[in-house]
Design an enzyme around this catalytic site. Structure first.
Site, PDB file in Angstrom:
ATOM      1  N   TYR A   1      -2.265  -1.124  10.514  1.00  8.27           N
ATOM      2  CA  TYR A   1      -2.194  -1.266   9.059  1.00  8.27           C
ATOM      3  C   TYR A   1      -0.872  -0.728   8.525  1.00  8.27           C
ATOM      4  O   TYR A   1      -0.202  -1.381   7.715  1.00  8.27           O
ATOM      5  CB  TYR A   1      -3.367  -0.524   8.423  1.00  8.27           C
ATOM      6  CG  TYR A   1      -3.516  -0.745   6.938  1.00  8.27           C
ATOM      7  CD1 TYR A   1      -4.233  -1.836   6.453  1.00  8.27           C
ATOM      8  CD2 TYR A   1      -2.979   0.149   6.019  1.00  8.27           C
ATOM      9  CE1 TYR A   1      -4.395  -2.040   5.092  1.00  8.27           C
ATOM     10  CE2 TYR A   1      -3.129  -0.047   4.655  1.00  8.27           C
ATOM     11  CZ  TYR A   1      -3.842  -1.139   4.202  1.00  8.27           C
ATOM     12  OH  TYR A   1      -3.992  -1.329   2.848  1.00  8.27           O
TER      13      TYR A   1
ATOM     14  N   SER B   1       0.857  -1.178   0.000  1.00  6.65           N
ATOM     15  CA  SER B   1       0.000   0.000   0.000  1.00  6.65           C
ATOM     16  C   SER B   1       0.894   1.228   0.000  1.00  6.65           C
ATOM     17  O   SER B   1       2.083   1.144   0.361  1.00  6.65           O
ATOM     18  CB  SER B   1      -0.870   0.009   1.271  1.00  6.65           C
ATOM     19  OG  SER B   1      -1.491   1.257   1.477  1.00  6.65           O
TER      20      SER B   1
END
Length: 282
Positions: free
Chosen positions: A177, A164
């Protein structure tokens, strides 16, 4: 031991013949978290270029079967489904063994499964932290560890970790995350160095915000909640960090994926490829 975890007497054969770009015929691709969104788009890209595919992920069983059957019929390849819980290392490893047992080999591993929880560190629930680290990071380890011996025996392999933009930069309230995705990038580099002379590559794709059905629904929900237009939600809320003010498309991710798994991508190794509209250039 799961029944398909036992080694076959016949070792997989090396695949040394040069291939045209985009030709994945005869190859087998496993994609975690692939019943929707990015994972399904990458699985569809692999299948449409001739690869047999193992799907994995959550959802209504009947809908998953419809997706599996449609992909198999439309692409003319074998498509299987494995319901591994990505939070369980034994099930993740079994998914890899299942691919080898059912489809005969394993050429491409895509570690895509991921979940999110947004909350300040001081109130972040411990169970959410543990589950995010397990699914977003530890599953990458377990799947890769299981895949490497198969790929070494074949003489070729491609490992793609879907990280990401948050593997490169941080945002508040996403501690688990961000930590997991940073870990994925470090793991990617380590694996790449370890298998560099085995004709195996390991790379990471770092998307920004991607236009998926789930995101589209969030746009509509936020527009109603905030009392603003969908265009304003996209530009001022969801894509505030992306200079292009455009979502990354799954087709764009599939294009990068197909390059990395092809022979043209053989020297791309241990790299993190940003595809985020300029987010991490700031």
């Amino acid at each position: 031991m799961f029944p398909w975890s036992r080694r076959s007497d016949a070792a997989p054969q090396a695949d040394s013949a040069p291939r045209a770009p985009g030709d994945l015929r005869g190859q087998v691709c496993v994609v975690s978290g692939s019943t929707s969104g990015i994972g399904l788009a990458l699985a569809r890209a692999a299948a449409s270029h001739g690869a047999d595919v193992v799907l994995n992920g959550l959802g209504d069983p009947a809908e998953i079967e419809r997706t599996r059957a449609e992909l198999e019929a439309s692409c003319g390849v074998r498509v299987r489904y494995h319901a591994a819980d990505m939070a369980r290392g034994d099930e993740v490893a079994d998914m890899v063994a299942f691919a080898r047992h059912q489809l005969g080999r394993l050429d491409i591993l895509v570690n895509n499964a991921g979940i999110q929880h947004v909350e300040a560190v001081e109130t972040f629930p411990s169970d959410k932290w543990e589950k995010i680290l397990a699914i977003n990071l530890s599953s990458v380890f377990y799947a890769t560890r299981a895949a490497i011996p198969i790929m070494k025996a074949q003489g070729r392999g491609r490992i793609i970790n879907v990280a990401s933009a948050h593997g490169l930069v941080a945002s508040p309230f996403k501690s688990a995350y961000v930590a997991a995705k940073h870990g994925v990038l470090g793991f990617t580099k380590t694996v790449a160095l370890e298998v560099a002379r085995d004709n195996i590559t390991c790379n990471a794709i770092c998307p920004g915000y991607v236009e998926t059905p789930l995101v589209k629904q969030q746009i509509a929900d936020q527009a109603r909640t905030r009392g603003i237009s969908k265009d304003k939600v996209v530009e001022d809320v969801m894509l505030a960090a992306q200079p292009t003010k455009k979502f990354v498309t799954t087709e764009e991710l599939a294009g990068l994926f197909l390059y990395l798994v092809s022979d043209l991508g053989a020297s791309a190794n241990g790299a993190s490829f940003s595809i985020d509209g300029g987010w991490t250039a700031q």
